[in-house]
Design an enzyme around this catalytic site. Structure first.
Site, short mmCIF file in Angstrom:
data_model
loop_
_atom_site.label_atom_id
_atom_site.label_comp_id
_atom_site.label_asym_id
_atom_site.label_seq_id
_atom_site.Cartn_x
_atom_site.Cartn_y
_atom_site.Cartn_z
N SER A 111 5.03 -7.15 -0.26
CA SER A 111 6.40 -7.45 0.31
C SER A 111 7.69 -6.88 -0.40
CB SER A 111 6.72 -8.92 0.07
OG SER A 111 5.10 -10.42 0.47
N ASN B 51 0.97 1.24 3.58
CA ASN B 51 -0.90 0.85 4.47
C ASN B 51 -0.99 0.30 5.37
OD1 ASN B 51 -3.54 -0.04 4.22
ND2 ASN B 51 -2.77 -1.36 1.99
N GLU C 294 -7.55 -6.56 -1.06
CA GLU C 294 -8.39 -7.13 1.00
C GLU C 294 -9.20 -6.64 0.40
OE1 GLU C 294 -5.23 -6.07 2.54
OE2 GLU C 294 -3.80 -7.01 1.88
N HIS D 174 -8.17 -2.02 -3.30
CA HIS D 174 -7.21 -2.72 -2.70
C HIS D 174 -8.03 -4.46 -2.69
CE1 HIS D 174 -4.23 -5.33 0.16
NE2 HIS D 174 -3.35 -4.21 -0.04
N GLY E 77 2.39 -9.83 1.89
CA GLY E 77 1.98 -10.43 3.11
C GLY E 77 3.17 -11.55 2.92
N GLU F 193 -0.23 -4.66 -7.80
CA GLU F 193 -0.43 -5.73 -6.10
C GLU F 193 -1.21 -6.60 -7.08
OE1 GLU F 193 -0.29 -2.90 -2.43
OE2 GLU F 193 -1.62 -3.21 -2.37
N LYS G 197 -2.91 -0.72 7.17
CA LYS G 197 -4.42 -2.03 7.08
C LYS G 197 -4.76 -1.89 8.28
CE LYS G 197 -1.93 -4.63 3.34
NZ LYS G 197 -1.63 -5.89 3.03
#
Ligand code: 13P
Length: 256
Positions: free
Chosen positions: A214, A12, A101, A99, A175, A169, A14
């Site tokens: 990660s 991904n 985000e 996701h 991250g 996730e 992003k």
């Protein structure tokens, strides 16, 4: 790993990547040789601006190209959005929905994610539905309750063979360099599998479950060996061919 399931390593990107970043994609395609192709499927979910060019450049390499989101409608007055039909029209074969985000930055509810997933499946896209708890939710012991709610309300009921993927996730692992313990991941992935089998029977057993947060070449072997972890959804380490191929190579280590 789950017996009988071909793993999927999905990247991904992003909001990263420019046209000249496609050289990394090219290098990934070159590294994705016959041995690796037999072991796993490789997918890169690009920013919308690069889907078409990436799909063209991936022709012949067996690397699949996807999007990171889609609208629930096919066409219409939705400024800035792209539809699943448009993703397919650009040569994309997959899409990520829900996701964290998107859930956070764009206030997407489970119901929104469900509609997006249904639209993606209507367009024959492989659809990766993301779920995951926040750090606060884990600390207060609500992880499984949150995941049950996300699974029940954002995973669609109708899907073709191989078309639905669920990615776990944990928000706090994205991250950050923090990764849940093997036991924590195993507990969650077993829980997800039980939910899907309870709901869909044999089809639930065949759904690929990805872990994301990660993932790096240095931890991939340990993470990919966990039961019911059928691959990875990779952010930062999917931007560079060396890192991404290093993660894919984990499967060679596991099987040799
Ligand atoms: P990182 O691999 O950068 O932690 O991102 C994970 C992710 O959000 C993939 O969708």
């Amino acid at each position: 790993m789950t017996p009988g399931i071909k793993p999927l390593i999905a990247g991904n990107w992003k909001m990263n990547g420019f046209r000249n970043s496609l050289k990394e994609l090219q290098a990934m395609g070159e590294g994705y040789d016959l041995v690796m192709r037999n072991r796993l499927d490789m997918l890169l979910c690009m920013p919308a601006t690069l889907i078409y060019t990436a799909a063209l450049s991936a022709v012949g390499s067996h690397v699949q190209i996807g999007a990171q989101d889609c609208h629930m409608n096919a066409v219409g007055a939705h400024t800035g959005d792209i539809s699943a039909m448009m993703v397919a029209d650009c040569g994309g074969s997959a899409v990520i929905v829900g996701h964290s985000e998107r859930r956070t930055d764009h206030g997407e509810s489970n119901e929104t994610v469900l509609s997006k997933a249904e639209a993606a499946l209507r367009n024959e896209l492989m659809t990766i539905v993301c779920i995951g708890e926040t750090e606060d939710q884990r600390k207060s012991g609500e992880t499984l309750k949150v995941l049950e709610d996300q699974l029940s309300n954002s995973v669609p009921n109708d899907f073709g063979e191989g078309k639905l993927v669920v990615a776990y996730e944990p928000v706090w692992a994205i991250g950050t360099g923090m990764v849940p313990t093997v036991e924590q991941i195993a507990e969650v992935h077993n829980f997800i599998r039980d939910h899907l089998v309870g709901r869909f029977g044999d089809s639930g057993q065949a759904i690929r479950l990805l872990y994301g947060g990660s993932v790096k070449p240095s931890n991939a072997v340990e993470l990919m060996a966990i039961a019911n972890v059928d691959g990875a959804l990779v952010g930062g380490a999917s931007l560079k061919a060396d890192d991404f191929l290093g993660i894919c190579a984990a499967y060679g280590t596991l099987e040799d």
